[in-house]
Every structure is written in structure tokens, then in C-alpha cells.
Scaffold this motif. Structure first.
Motif, PDB file in Angstrom:
ATOM      1  N   GLU A   1       0.826  -1.207   0.000  1.00  0.00           N
ATOM      2  CA  GLU A   1       0.000   0.000   0.000  1.00  0.00           C
ATOM      3  C   GLU A   1       0.866   1.265   0.000  1.00  0.00           C
ATOM      4  O   GLU A   1       0.601   2.215  -0.737  1.00  0.00           O
ATOM      5  CB  GLU A   1      -0.927  -0.002   1.217  1.00  0.00           C
ATOM      6  CG  GLU A   1      -1.908   1.134   1.243  1.00  0.00           C
ATOM      7  CD  GLU A   1      -2.861   1.057   2.430  1.00  0.00           C
ATOM      8  OE1 GLU A   1      -3.549   2.059   2.662  1.00  0.00           O
ATOM      9  OE2 GLU A   1      -2.917   0.018   3.109  1.00  0.00           O
TER      10      GLU A   1
ATOM     11  N   ASP B   1       2.393   1.647  -3.440  1.00  0.00           N
ATOM     12  CA  ASP B   1       1.380   2.110  -4.385  1.00  0.00           C
ATOM     13  C   ASP B   1       1.108   3.606  -4.211  1.00  0.00           C
ATOM     14  O   ASP B   1       0.995   4.346  -5.184  1.00  0.00           O
ATOM     15  CB  ASP B   1       0.072   1.333  -4.227  1.00  0.00           C
ATOM     16  CG  ASP B   1       0.174  -0.112  -4.700  1.00  0.00           C
ATOM     17  OD1 ASP B   1       1.172  -0.465  -5.370  1.00  0.00           O
ATOM     18  OD2 ASP B   1      -0.748  -0.897  -4.380  1.00  0.00           O
ATOM     19  N   LEU B   2       1.017   4.053  -2.954  1.00  0.00           N
ATOM     20  CA  LEU B   2       0.782   5.471  -2.683  1.00  0.00           C
ATOM     21  C   LEU B   2       1.953   6.328  -3.163  1.00  0.00           C
ATOM     22  O   LEU B   2       1.753   7.409  -3.732  1.00  0.00           O
ATOM     23  CB  LEU B   2       0.535   5.703  -1.191  1.00  0.00           C
ATOM     24  CG  LEU B   2      -0.804   5.237  -0.651  1.00  0.00           C
ATOM     25  CD1 LEU B   2      -0.830   5.311   0.872  1.00  0.00           C
ATOM     26  CD2 LEU B   2      -1.940   6.063  -1.244  1.00  0.00           C
TER      27      LEU B   2
ATOM     28  N   LYS C   1       1.772   6.511  -6.925  1.00  0.00           N
ATOM     29  CA  LYS C   1       0.678   7.396  -7.328  1.00  0.00           C
ATOM     30  C   LYS C   1       1.062   8.853  -7.092  1.00  0.00           C
ATOM     31  O   LYS C   1       0.780   9.717  -7.922  1.00  0.00           O
ATOM     32  CB  LYS C   1      -0.596   7.054  -6.543  1.00  0.00           C
ATOM     33  CG  LYS C   1      -1.797   7.845  -6.974  1.00  0.00           C
ATOM     34  CD  LYS C   1      -3.042   7.419  -6.219  1.00  0.00           C
ATOM     35  CE  LYS C   1      -4.227   8.248  -6.657  1.00  0.00           C
ATOM     36  NZ  LYS C   1      -5.428   7.903  -5.914  1.00  0.00           N
TER      37      LYS C   1
ATOM     38  N   GLU D   1       3.358   9.983  -9.837  1.00  0.00           N
ATOM     39  CA  GLU D   1       2.585  10.237 -11.060  1.00  0.00           C
ATOM     40  C   GLU D   1       1.888  11.595 -10.995  1.00  0.00           C
ATOM     41  O   GLU D   1       1.911  12.355 -11.960  1.00  0.00           O
ATOM     42  CB  GLU D   1       1.528   9.153 -11.264  1.00  0.00           C
ATOM     43  CG  GLU D   1       2.030   7.881 -11.871  1.00  0.00           C
ATOM     44  CD  GLU D   1       0.901   6.860 -12.043  1.00  0.00           C
ATOM     45  OE1 GLU D   1      -0.266   7.253 -12.237  1.00  0.00           O
ATOM     46  OE2 GLU D   1       1.207   5.666 -11.979  1.00  0.00           O
ATOM     47  N   GLU D   2       1.275  11.882  -9.854  1.00  0.00           N
ATOM     48  CA  GLU D   2       0.562  13.151  -9.703  1.00  0.00           C
ATOM     49  C   GLU D   2       1.521  14.331  -9.786  1.00  0.00           C
ATOM     50  O   GLU D   2       1.199  15.351 -10.403  1.00  0.00           O
ATOM     51  CB  GLU D   2      -0.214  13.172  -8.391  1.00  0.00           C
ATOM     52  CG  GLU D   2      -1.434  12.278  -8.405  1.00  0.00           C
ATOM     53  CD  GLU D   2      -2.230  12.328  -7.119  1.00  0.00           C
ATOM     54  OE1 GLU D   2      -2.034  13.264  -6.311  1.00  0.00           O
ATOM     55  OE2 GLU D   2      -3.062  11.426  -6.924  1.00  0.00           O
TER      56      GLU D   2
END
Length: 82
Positions: free
Chosen positions: A42, A45-46, A49, A52-53
């Protein structure tokens, strides 16, 4: 997080050693290992992400800063290809 990861690795090594001696891990240990592995996934993944942002926001900022200048050049007839 690094301390927790070190404890996880130590526990995992000890469990692997003991299982080679035909000992069985307890449900508590198994649950702890599984929850820690899920937590690590998790977190990864965060982080992915978030990266990416950040890239999307940087791209958007770059475009929003550069595009008006290029549009003005185009309107003035001074647009240069390339």
C-alpha cells in the motif's frame, strides 16, 4: 519505516529457519507478516501514485506557463516550427 522493515526481515528469516526444521509458524506471526506485506504494498502504491501526480502537475504547470507565450507568438506571426 526502516526500523519496521528491519524487524520484518529478522522475523521472516527466523521463521524461514524454523520452518526448515519442520516447525510451524503461529497464526499470530503469519497474520503479522501478511499485514506488514500488505502495508508495504500500500505504501509503495501510494508513493508511485504520488510520483505520477507530481509529474502530471509539473507537466501541466510547464504547459500552462509556456503555452500562452507560444500562442502569442502564433498570433503575432512569429511562430517558429521546431
Amino acid at each position: 519505516m526502516e526500523d519496521l522493515k528491519n524487524v520484518y526481515e529478522d522475523v521472516k528469516e527466523k521463521v524461514d529457519r524454523e520452518e526448515k526444521l519442520r516447525k510451524k509458524r503461529t497464526r499470530a506471526v503469519d497474520g503479522w507478516i501478511q499485514s506488514l506485506e500488505a502495508m508495504e504494498k500500500e505504501v509503495n502504491d501510494l508513493l508511485a501514485k504520488g510520483d505520477e501526480e507530481i509529474q502530471q502537475k509539473c507537466l501541466g504547470t510547464c504547459l500552462s506557463q509556456k503555452l500562452p507565450c507560444q500562442l502569442q507568438d502564433w498570433e503575432d506571426g512569429s511562430w517558429k516550427d521546431g
